[in-house]
Scaffold this active site. Structure first.
Site, PDB file in Angstrom:
ATOM      1  CG  ASP A   1       1.217   1.837   2.978  1.00 29.62           C
ATOM      2  OD1 ASP A   1       0.759   2.574   1.897  1.00 29.62           O
ATOM      3  OD2 ASP A   1       1.642   0.709   2.734  1.00 29.62           O
TER       4      ASP A   1
ATOM      5  CG  ASP B   1      -0.669  -0.673   6.363  1.00 28.94           C
ATOM      6  OD1 ASP B   1      -1.555  -1.419   6.084  1.00 28.94           O
ATOM      7  OD2 ASP B   1       0.425  -0.691   6.182  1.00 28.94           O
TER       8      ASP B   1
ATOM      9  NE  ARG C   1      -0.484  -9.161   7.155  1.00 28.14           N
ATOM     10  CZ  ARG C   1      -0.431  -8.132   6.116  1.00 28.14           C
ATOM     11  NH1 ARG C   1       0.336  -7.102   6.340  1.00 28.14           N
ATOM     12  NH2 ARG C   1      -0.979  -8.555   5.136  1.00 28.14           N
TER      13      ARG C   1
END
Length: 392
Positions: free
Chosen positions: A190, A214, A270
């Protein structure tokens, strides 16, 4: 006036001589060095940076890790191979001796990789790192950038230290040299800076990571016993993912320590986002966020301890985010212990007051510093700029 200028010049010379004596005379204690030079180091850095001859004792780094990774002593000792990267080129199927891929994928056993000079390495395919490998970028300026980046796939006992990893791009399926020294097919990738897949005992320390398509770090598919320390994460939407997806139950056994890291500027979310497993997030600095700093789903457990959260000037001031679950309801264990919140930051903790302990072993344990010290503890985060003499 002339006397004042003369005294000022003499004073500067004296200070320079004192600093030189502190740095190069081994009889000075670390406390004296710190007091004169003004260095305030966390427990990991104290372990090796206070040695002015660390270049001669590079493997000492393996004894300095803390948290769930434990000590990395399996990476050193009898049979250790010292390998120097001299060539920044990359062949993903037939790596040449002298390239990073040859040292990280072809050579098997205990390998300590260093670099001859500053390099920008553009990997043609993701680099699959073999077990018992250390990539040590100290003393030079090493960039892994502008294409494929790093993957740890079914491997263990790996140290990644002192790299600048950025502008990583997605990769189509293809053939690549595997971590066992054999060519293998690799599926779609990714565009993460570092991705862990079914990996264990991994230490990621003093790297600078940013601007990848990503994320910056993924810990997935049963990976565990990971410590993420002293890194600088910046200019990124999705920063750190702990847990593959909501349906991957094996990640219930995941244990990750996130310590002494600098998040920001311009990180969105995140930091980390955790599924299923347990994370001890301690003594980090958060310089704002857009959506949230720490989030999760699927009943993860997280202890946020003695971090510094500085909310953005506008927008969301809340540190946490929880993905809803119709079946399980709110069963997250998100707890804040001795964190400091600035600029209006807030942390929505789980009701009930129970805080799951990390339960570290003797080799994993460390003292948590007061959150008031976090700015000093993370002041040297990211890839260090070491002098050409001794200081790092």
């Amino acid at each position: 006036m002339a006397s004042h200028v003369t005294n000022s010049i003499i004073g500067r010379y004296v200070l320079a001589i004192v600093i030189a004596m502190v740095v190069f005379l081994p009889n000075f204690t670390y406390a004296k060095k710190s007091k004169i030079i003004g260095l305030k180091m966390n427990v990991i850095d104290k372990c090796w940076r206070s040695d002015p001859e660390w270049r001669k004792h590079r493997p000492q780094l393996a004894t300095c890790s803390i948290g769930y990774v434990g000590k990395m002593t399996n990476n050193i000792g009898e049979g250790l191979i010292h390998y120097k990267v001299t060539d920044p080129s990359d062949d993903p199927i037939n790596p040449k001796y002298g390239t990073l891929r040859y040292g990280a994928s072809v050579i098997q056993g205990k390998v300590w990789i260093t670099f001859q000079r500053d390099m920008v390495i553009r990997l043609v395919r993701p680099l699959l790192i073999s077990s018992f490998t250390t990539i040590d970028g100290r003393g030079v300026d090493i960039h892994i950038a502008h294409n494929a980046c790093l993957m740890i796939f079914k491997a263990t006992n790996i140290i990644i230290h002192g790299l600048r990893i950025h502008h990583c791009k997605p990769q189509a399926p293809g053939m690549v040299m595997g971590s066992n020294g054999k060519v293998m097919p690799l599926g779609q990738v990714d565009g993460d800076a570092i991705r862990l897949v079914t990996a264990s005992k991994i230490w990621i320390d003093h790297n600078t990571l940013y601007n990848c398509q990503d994320g910056l770090l993924d810990v997935t598919r049963g990976s565990t016993d990971v410590t993420v320390s002293n890194n600088w994460f910046r200019f990124q939407d999705k920063v750190m993912l702990l847990g593959h997806d909501d349906g991957y139950i094996r990640d219930q056994n995941m244990k990750v320590t996130v310590v002494y890291n600098h998040f920001g500027p311009n990180c969105n979310q995140r930091m980390p986002r955790i599924r299923h497993g347990y994370a001890h997030v301690v003594n980090n600095m958060y310089l704002g966020w857009l959506q949230y700093a720490i989030g999760g789903s699927m009943e993860p457990s997280l202890k946020s301890e003695a971090n510094l959260f500085i909310a953005p000037p506008s927008g969301s001031k809340e540190v946490t985010w929880r993905k809803g679950s119709r079946a399980n309801g709110d069963k997250w264990e998100f707890h804040s212990v001795k964190d400091i919140f600035e600029n209006g930051a807030s942390f929505k903790t789980t009701k009930g007051g129970y805080v799951r302990k990390p339960n570290y072993t003797k080799d994993q344990a460390f003292n948590v510093a007061d959150a008031k010290s976090v700015r000093s503890l993370i002041s040297s985060s990211g890839a260090l700029r070491c002098s050409k003499t001794s200081i790092c």
